[in-house]
Enzyme design. Sequence first.
Site, PDB file in Angstrom:
ATOM      1  N   SER A  93      72.414  -8.388 102.872  1.00 25.92           N
ATOM      2  CA  SER A  93      73.034  -8.853 104.126  1.00 25.92           C
ATOM      3  C   SER A  93      74.076  -7.874 104.658  1.00 25.92           C
ATOM      4  CB  SER A  93      73.643 -10.243 103.915  1.00 25.92           C
ATOM      5  OG  SER A  93      72.646 -11.164 103.570  1.00 25.92           O
ATOM      6  N   ARG A 101      73.260 -13.712  94.202  1.00 24.19           N
ATOM      7  CA  ARG A 101      72.465 -14.753  93.550  1.00 24.19           C
ATOM      8  C   ARG A 101      71.163 -14.163  93.020  1.00 24.19           C
ATOM      9  NH1 ARG A 101      70.861 -19.230  97.245  1.00 24.19           N
ATOM     10  NH2 ARG A 101      70.534 -17.562  98.735  1.00 24.19           N
ATOM     11  N   ASP A 119      68.281 -12.203 106.120  1.00 25.67           N
ATOM     12  CA  ASP A 119      68.310 -13.647 105.832  1.00 25.67           C
ATOM     13  C   ASP A 119      67.635 -14.481 106.925  1.00 25.67           C
ATOM     14  OD1 ASP A 119      70.332 -13.131 107.633  1.00 25.67           O
ATOM     15  OD2 ASP A 119      71.918 -14.090 106.486  1.00 25.67           O
TER      16      ASP A 119
END
Length: 498
Positions: free
Chosen positions: A176, A108, A229
Amino acid sequence: MGRVVLGVAVTVAVATCALAAVVVGRRVRSRRKWKKVANVVRELEEGCATRVGRLRQVVDAMAVEMHAGLASEGGSKLKMLLTFVDNLPNGTERGTYYALHLGGTNFRVLRVQLNGQPSSDFEHEVERQPIPQHVMTSTSEDLFDFIASSLKEFIAKEGDGSNISQDRRELGFTFSFPVKQMSVSSGILIKWTKGFSIGNMVGRDVATCLQEALARKGLDVRVAALVNDTVGTLAVGHYHDPDTVAAIIIGTGTNACYLERVDAIIKCQGLLMTSGRMVVNMEWGNFWSSHLPRTSYDIDLDAESPNPNDQGFEKMISGMYLGDIVRRVILKMSLESDMFGPISPKLSMPFILWTPLMAAMHEDNSPDLREVARILNDIFEIPDVPLKARKIVVKVCDVVTRRAARLAAAGIVGILKKIGRDGSGGITGGRSRSDMKMRRTVVAIEGGLYSKYTLFREYLREALNEILGEDIAKHVILKVTEDGSGIGAALLAASYSS
């Protein structure tokens, strides 16, 4: 004539006795069947029991393991990773900031506009892109050039597209994958997961790889923060509320981070941080203690998993696994009795029951539990399950979920104990609760298991109140946050902007 009547009477009596024997036999077999099922449920309840005394033992074990993990590398099941984040956003940030989130087969790009005061509805835009399959196994240059090109296209859409060369932009990068953080804006890739296999990346600084790709694409964008995150979730929480001291992700997976005093991080003595505090990424999914209530279903699940003897806490509390624990219990009940009819082969398929479906059965409020019946039929191909059996399935869901939520609560209190926010003055504190002035303490929580599963949320809060006591628990606020991996990364870019 009398003999005929007598013969008929005897025949009828024999038939009646035979019928009665059949009925009694069926009742006996039915009772035995339900008794076996009841034994399975009773054993599950006993194995999953989380009385408050046991939860407090888990709290103490969590705090002790945190200490050990801060003292030395490899000293604990908890990795207690340094993030070098000592400057969390507080709502005063201004400007436009960007974020990239590479979390799997999609990534994203985000843009966030901040106006200098905390707002729950600040302006932001998001674009999602799939990572082409060949890029996931190609070279680091191919991967990061693809990401940089996507960011360039995203920026070019701003206004009339002529602003691509304006002043330097600041970017937060949520990556991640397992990384050894070297500074707030750099970290070395330990290994790939989630289908990626780019050999020339392991051991390299991922932020540098991205920075070089941005330069190749002619973008004046600085990677200001390399973000986990969970740390992003803490950043979002702290932006909205400065009393936020910890963040928990409890969704498909689970993790936690919190603000720690730098002088308590023994394994990096001499490290100077401006604020005297640093965010520590616990990687708490790997926590383990003999006080955790483990059942045969947990042992089998762990043994059959791709990572046996790893992530033990996560396998008991996160959304990835709860549905499969329930499936294993239903299979055991089917093997013990025929209450579900012939044993369905689907019951032996790991992870066929997703936790959201388990939650839907657990929270089915219809009088005939029709949602339970539908899911048993659709997922396991078990039709016409009697109502009594459906009620037992709901009970199993309740036992598994309640244990998970209460253990998560114990983990949270373990963090609060370590930093002296549980009303006891911390793990080494000697003061009594009556001597303590409890400060308002906020824990940011992200993840669908908590935000979308009402009963899970209620059980967690209930356990928190039991462990801490009402007088202390009322000062602990659990706040749902969203998109730490995206918005949180942009907020940290703002905090560390040059």
